[in-house]
Design a protein around this motif. Structure first.
Motif, PDB file in Angstrom:
ATOM      1  N   GLU A  73       0.830  -1.207   0.000  1.00 41.26           N
ATOM      2  CA  GLU A  73       0.000   0.000   0.000  1.00 41.26           C
ATOM      3  C   GLU A  73       0.861   1.251   0.000  1.00 41.26           C
ATOM      4  OE1 GLU A  73      -3.585   0.652   2.747  1.00 41.26           O
ATOM      5  OE2 GLU A  73      -2.072   2.008   3.560  1.00 41.26           O
ATOM      6  N   GLY A  74       0.463   2.217  -0.822  1.00 42.28           N
ATOM      7  CA  GLY A  74       1.051   3.546  -0.783  1.00 42.28           C
ATOM      8  C   GLY A  74       0.030   4.528  -0.241  1.00 42.28           C
ATOM      9  N   ARG A  75       0.485   5.447   0.627  1.00 41.06           N
ATOM     10  CA  ARG A  75      -0.454   6.359   1.294  1.00 41.06           C
ATOM     11  C   ARG A  75       0.125   7.766   1.357  1.00 41.06           C
ATOM     12  NH1 ARG A  75      -2.852   5.359   7.425  1.00 41.06           N
ATOM     13  NH2 ARG A  75      -4.701   6.699   7.254  1.00 41.06           N
ATOM     14  N   TYR A  76      -0.746   8.743   1.153  1.00 41.27           N
ATOM     15  CA  TYR A  76      -0.319  10.144   1.255  1.00 41.27           C
ATOM     16  C   TYR A  76      -1.379  10.920   2.024  1.00 41.27           C
ATOM     17  CZ  TYR A  76       0.931  14.929   0.019  1.00 41.27           C
ATOM     18  OH  TYR A  76       1.270  16.258   0.079  1.00 41.27           O
ATOM     19  N   LEU A  77      -0.952  11.673   3.031  1.00 40.21           N
ATOM     20  CA  LEU A  77      -1.840  12.507   3.830  1.00 40.21           C
ATOM     21  C   LEU A  77      -1.291  13.929   3.858  1.00 40.21           C
ATOM     22  CD1 LEU A  77      -2.414  10.139   6.907  1.00 40.21           C
ATOM     23  CD2 LEU A  77      -4.004  10.533   5.004  1.00 40.21           C
ATOM     24  N   ARG A  78      -2.202  14.891   3.900  1.00 39.48           N
ATOM     25  CA  ARG A  78      -1.796  16.282   3.991  1.00 39.48           C
ATOM     26  C   ARG A  78      -2.697  16.990   5.001  1.00 39.48           C
ATOM     27  NH1 ARG A  78       1.448  19.394   0.856  1.00 39.48           N
ATOM     28  NH2 ARG A  78       1.153  21.666   0.955  1.00 39.48           N
ATOM     29  N   GLY A  79      -2.123  17.871   5.796  1.00 36.19           N
ATOM     30  CA  GLY A  79      -2.907  18.576   6.798  1.00 36.19           C
ATOM     31  C   GLY A  79      -2.291  19.915   7.130  1.00 36.19           C
ATOM     32  N   ARG A  80      -2.984  20.648   7.965  1.00 38.90           N
ATOM     33  CA  ARG A  80      -2.469  21.934   8.417  1.00 38.90           C
ATOM     34  C   ARG A  80      -1.403  21.718   9.483  1.00 38.90           C
ATOM     35  NH1 ARG A  80      -7.577  26.136   8.969  1.00 38.90           N
ATOM     36  NH2 ARG A  80      -8.208  26.097   6.761  1.00 38.90           N
ATOM     37  N   ALA A  81      -0.302  22.443   9.372  1.00 41.66           N
ATOM     38  CA  ALA A  81       0.763  22.340  10.363  1.00 41.66           C
ATOM     39  C   ALA A  81       0.201  22.699  11.742  1.00 41.66           C
ATOM     40  CB  ALA A  81       1.916  23.275   9.990  1.00 41.66           C
ATOM     41  N   PRO A  82       0.651  22.043  12.796  1.00 44.66           N
ATOM     42  CA  PRO A  82       1.766  21.095  12.829  1.00 44.66           C
ATOM     43  C   PRO A  82       1.316  19.641  12.912  1.00 44.66           C
ATOM     44  CG  PRO A  82       1.360  21.907  15.025  1.00 44.66           C
ATOM     45  CD  PRO A  82       0.272  22.466  14.142  1.00 44.66           C
ATOM     46  N   VAL A  83       0.318  19.240  12.088  1.00 43.27           N
ATOM     47  CA  VAL A  83      -0.237  17.891  12.163  1.00 43.27           C
ATOM     48  C   VAL A  83       0.838  16.820  12.015  1.00 43.27           C
ATOM     49  CG1 VAL A  83      -1.742  16.259  10.990  1.00 43.27           C
ATOM     50  CG2 VAL A  83      -2.530  18.586  11.413  1.00 43.27           C
ATOM     51  N   PHE A  84       1.732  16.967  11.048  1.00 44.35           N
ATOM     52  CA  PHE A  84       2.742  15.950  10.780  1.00 44.35           C
ATOM     53  C   PHE A  84       4.138  16.433  11.152  1.00 44.35           C
ATOM     54  CE2 PHE A  84      -0.707  15.235   7.651  1.00 44.35           C
ATOM     55  CZ  PHE A  84      -1.140  14.014   8.139  1.00 44.35           C
ATOM     56  N   GLN A  85       4.222  17.233  12.180  1.00 45.45           N
ATOM     57  CA  GLN A  85       5.518  17.771  12.593  1.00 45.45           C
ATOM     58  C   GLN A  85       6.480  16.649  12.969  1.00 45.45           C
ATOM     59  OE1 GLN A  85       5.123  20.165  16.088  1.00 45.45           O
ATOM     60  NE2 GLN A  85       3.738  18.758  17.107  1.00 45.45           N
ATOM     61  N   ARG A  86       7.748  16.872  12.637  1.00 42.64           N
ATOM     62  CA  ARG A  86       8.812  15.925  12.967  1.00 42.64           C
ATOM     63  C   ARG A  86       9.902  16.671  13.723  1.00 42.64           C
ATOM     64  NH1 ARG A  86       8.290  15.205   7.270  1.00 42.64           N
ATOM     65  NH2 ARG A  86      10.353  16.134   7.011  1.00 42.64           N
ATOM     66  N   ALA A  87      10.791  15.913  14.340  1.00 39.53           N
ATOM     67  CA  ALA A  87      11.877  16.533  15.103  1.00 39.53           C
ATOM     68  C   ALA A  87      12.738  17.414  14.213  1.00 39.53           C
ATOM     69  CB  ALA A  87      12.719  15.455  15.768  1.00 39.53           C
ATOM     70  N   ASP A  88      12.892  16.998  12.933  1.00 40.35           N
ATOM     71  CA  ASP A  88      13.724  17.777  12.030  1.00 40.35           C
ATOM     72  C   ASP A  88      12.928  18.801  11.225  1.00 40.35           C
ATOM     73  OD1 ASP A  88      12.347  15.855  10.607  1.00 40.35           O
ATOM     74  OD2 ASP A  88      13.907  15.651   9.083  1.00 40.35           O
ATOM     75  N   ASP A  89      11.575  18.799  11.344  1.00 36.83           N
ATOM     76  CA  ASP A  89      10.745  19.748  10.602  1.00 36.83           C
ATOM     77  C   ASP A  89       9.436  19.980  11.358  1.00 36.83           C
ATOM     78  OD1 ASP A  89       9.447  21.350   8.835  1.00 36.83           O
ATOM     79  OD2 ASP A  89       9.485  19.943   7.151  1.00 36.83           O
ATOM     80  N   PRO A  90       9.409  20.909  12.301  1.00 35.59           N
ATOM     81  CA  PRO A  90       8.202  21.146  13.109  1.00 35.59           C
ATOM     82  C   PRO A  90       7.049  21.754  12.329  1.00 35.59           C
ATOM     83  CG  PRO A  90       9.896  22.765  13.608  1.00 35.59           C
ATOM     84  CD  PRO A  90      10.541  21.746  12.724  1.00 35.59           C
ATOM     85  N   THR A  91       7.256  22.161  11.089  1.00 36.03           N
ATOM     86  CA  THR A  91       6.183  22.750  10.286  1.00 36.03           C
ATOM     87  C   THR A  91       5.693  21.809   9.188  1.00 36.03           C
ATOM     88  OG1 THR A  91       7.744  23.783   8.741  1.00 36.03           O
ATOM     89  CG2 THR A  91       7.130  25.053  10.705  1.00 36.03           C
ATOM     90  N   ALA A  92       6.111  20.568   9.206  1.00 32.91           N
ATOM     91  CA  ALA A  92       5.714  19.614   8.159  1.00 32.91           C
ATOM     92  C   ALA A  92       4.192  19.490   8.087  1.00 32.91           C
ATOM     93  CB  ALA A  92       6.341  18.253   8.439  1.00 32.91           C
ATOM     94  N   ASP A  93       3.655  19.554   6.879  1.00 33.57           N
ATOM     95  CA  ASP A  93       2.209  19.487   6.702  1.00 33.57           C
ATOM     96  C   ASP A  93       1.779  18.330   5.803  1.00 33.57           C
ATOM     97  OD1 ASP A  93       3.101  20.343   4.282  1.00 33.57           O
ATOM     98  OD2 ASP A  93       1.889  22.174   4.207  1.00 33.57           O
ATOM     99  N   SER A  94       2.690  17.382   5.514  1.00 25.95           N
ATOM    100  CA  SER A  94       2.331  16.231   4.695  1.00 25.95           C
ATOM    101  C   SER A  94       3.059  14.987   5.196  1.00 25.95           C
ATOM    102  CB  SER A  94       2.682  16.473   3.224  1.00 25.95           C
ATOM    103  OG  SER A  94       4.076  16.654   3.065  1.00 25.95           O
ATOM    104  N   TYR A  95       2.545  13.852   4.772  1.00 25.40           N
ATOM    105  CA  TYR A  95       3.082  12.575   5.243  1.00 25.40           C
ATOM    106  C   TYR A  95       2.822  11.521   4.186  1.00 25.40           C
ATOM    107  CZ  TYR A  95       3.098   8.168   7.879  1.00 25.40           C
ATOM    108  OH  TYR A  95       3.325   6.886   8.300  1.00 25.40           O
ATOM    109  N   GLY A  96       3.837  10.719   3.850  1.00 23.73           N
ATOM    110  CA  GLY A  96       3.683   9.652   2.888  1.00 23.73           C
ATOM    111  C   GLY A  96       4.406   8.404   3.323  1.00 23.73           C
ATOM    112  N   ASN A  97       3.885   7.253   2.952  1.00 25.81           N
ATOM    113  CA  ASN A  97       4.554   6.007   3.310  1.00 25.81           C
ATOM    114  C   ASN A  97       4.230   4.894   2.330  1.00 25.81           C
ATOM    115  OD1 ASN A  97       2.201   4.407   4.079  1.00 25.81           O
ATOM    116  ND2 ASN A  97       2.079   5.647   5.928  1.00 25.81           N
TER     117      ASN A  97
END
Length: 374
Positions: free
Chosen positions: A341-365
């Motif tokens: 499965e491939g998946r892509y999500l997008r949201g308003r920051a800081p939904v997908f924030q990461r330690a290296d990017d606290p403003t990340a607004d998308s996520y894929g796997n």
């Protein structure tokens, strides 16, 4: 507890396999002497293993996926989402079940449960108070949602945002009545929203209506109302409704639509935080052993209410996210399923924030899985 129960389960399973009747001597049987058909064995067993590997694009080096994803929540790691084994008994008057499980799904969903309880997938006892009705008490799978904890039973490999943020299991008592083969009515008294051990002095109530007007169409309506929050902390009344339908348009094409809406009281008297979420599924059988499923979804939670790791405050931002996934399944045998499965999500920051990017607004796997059931 695991060491005590597992031998018991295996012994029951062996007994279930061994209880077979010898074939009748047909050479000496006349029609008048034909024996009655043997009663079905009331004891059965089941099991499943879901092993997976996932990779998140733009990960920060951690093996954890976002906090609000409860299933298949590890990345860049070979892991077991869930391994479950159990036995069930049903002689049409008395029934019960006990099942044990372990895996990353258990770690993510049962982390707040006592060690003696978190490895119980189900454990309940029941009987028929009258014809067409059942009364059960114990731990059982949730009456809410289109997607279940058993990965192989779902149309997609990973769970939707709505499934991962609503109950997979519950503890309490349920009364089920089937006035018609097409209609099932259920009423429940529960300890709370996805908890086994009670955390306050209140009980929750739930209902479920399932109507199957034809072999192709199923409609479901589930409700929940309760007061959430451990004793000694702030407690809030929660209302929730889950609706879904499935429709088999052809032998190859099936569709499903799911919509949830809920409200929870806030610290401000008379105010409520609202969340609503929806998902659409399209599943197509490509060949005898191949199938594909596309999913579109969205999730909105006012001030992040009910999202794990978020405590709604007056200044908390709303949680908004949406996206889609594409799932490819290959079944080399009826009880084996290989999935990608491939998946892509997008949201308003800081939904997908990461330690290296606290403003990340998308996520894929990408996630792969090999599952068996028996």
């Amino acid at each position: 507890m695991k060491h005590l129960l597992l031998p018991f389960l295996l012994a029951l399973a062996a007994a279930a396999q061994g209880q077979t009747s010898p074939a009748p001597d047909t050479a000496r049987t006349t029609p008048a002497q034909t024996p009655a058909a043997a009663a079905p064995n009331p004891l059965s067993y089941y099991g499943a293993v879901d092993a997976y590997y996932g990779y998140d694009f733009g990960n920060d080096g951690s093996n954890f996926r976002p906090d609000f994803l409860y299933s298949h929540n590890r990345q860049n790691e070979f892991s077991v989402n869930q391994a479950v084994v159990g036995v069930r008994y049903n002689n049409d008057r008395v029934r019960g079940a006990i099942g044990l499980h372990a895996g990353s799904y258990v770690d993510a969903n049962y982390g707040s449960e006592d060690l003696t309880m978190r490895h119980l997938y189900e454990a309940y006892a029941g009987f028929r108070p009258f014809k067409k009705a059942w009364l059960d008490a114990g731990i059982f799978t949730s009456h809410i949602g289109f997607e279940s904890a058993i990965s192989k039973e779902n149309w997609t490999l990973t769970r939707s945002l709505m499934a991962d943020n609503s109950p997979y299991y519950e503890a309490g008592a349920r009364f089920t009545y089937e006035p018609d083969p097409k209609l099932t009515l259920t009423a429940l008294v529960l300890n709370g929203w996805q908890i086994i051990r009670e955390s306050n002095e209140n009980k929750a109530l739930g209902t479920q209506i399932q109507w199957k007007p034809s072999a192709k169409l199923l409609l479901n309506s589930s409700t929940f109302v309760g007061i959430e929050g451990p004793t000694g902390t702030a407690q809030y009344r929660r209302y929730f409704h889950d609706f879904y339908l499935t429709y088999a348009a052809t032998d190859r094409l099936s569709v499903a639509g799911v919509f949830d809406v809920g409200k929870q009281a806030t610290a401000v008297y008379g105010k409520h935080d609202t969340w609503h979420t929806g998902a659409a599924f399209v599943r197509y059988k490509l060949a005898d052993r191949w199938a594909a499923t596309a999913r579109a979804e969205y999730y909105y939670a006012e001030r992040g209410v009910v999202i794990r790791g978020i405590t709604p405050n007056p200044g908390s931002p709303d949680f908004r996210a949406g996206g889609g996934s594409l799932n490819l399944d290959y079944a080399p045998a009826p009880n084996v399923l290989l999935r990608l499965e491939g998946r892509y999500l997008r949201g308003r920051a800081p939904v997908f924030q990461r330690a290296d990017d606290p403003t990340a607004d998308s996520y894929g796997n990408l996630t792969s899985s090999l599952a068996i059931s028996f």
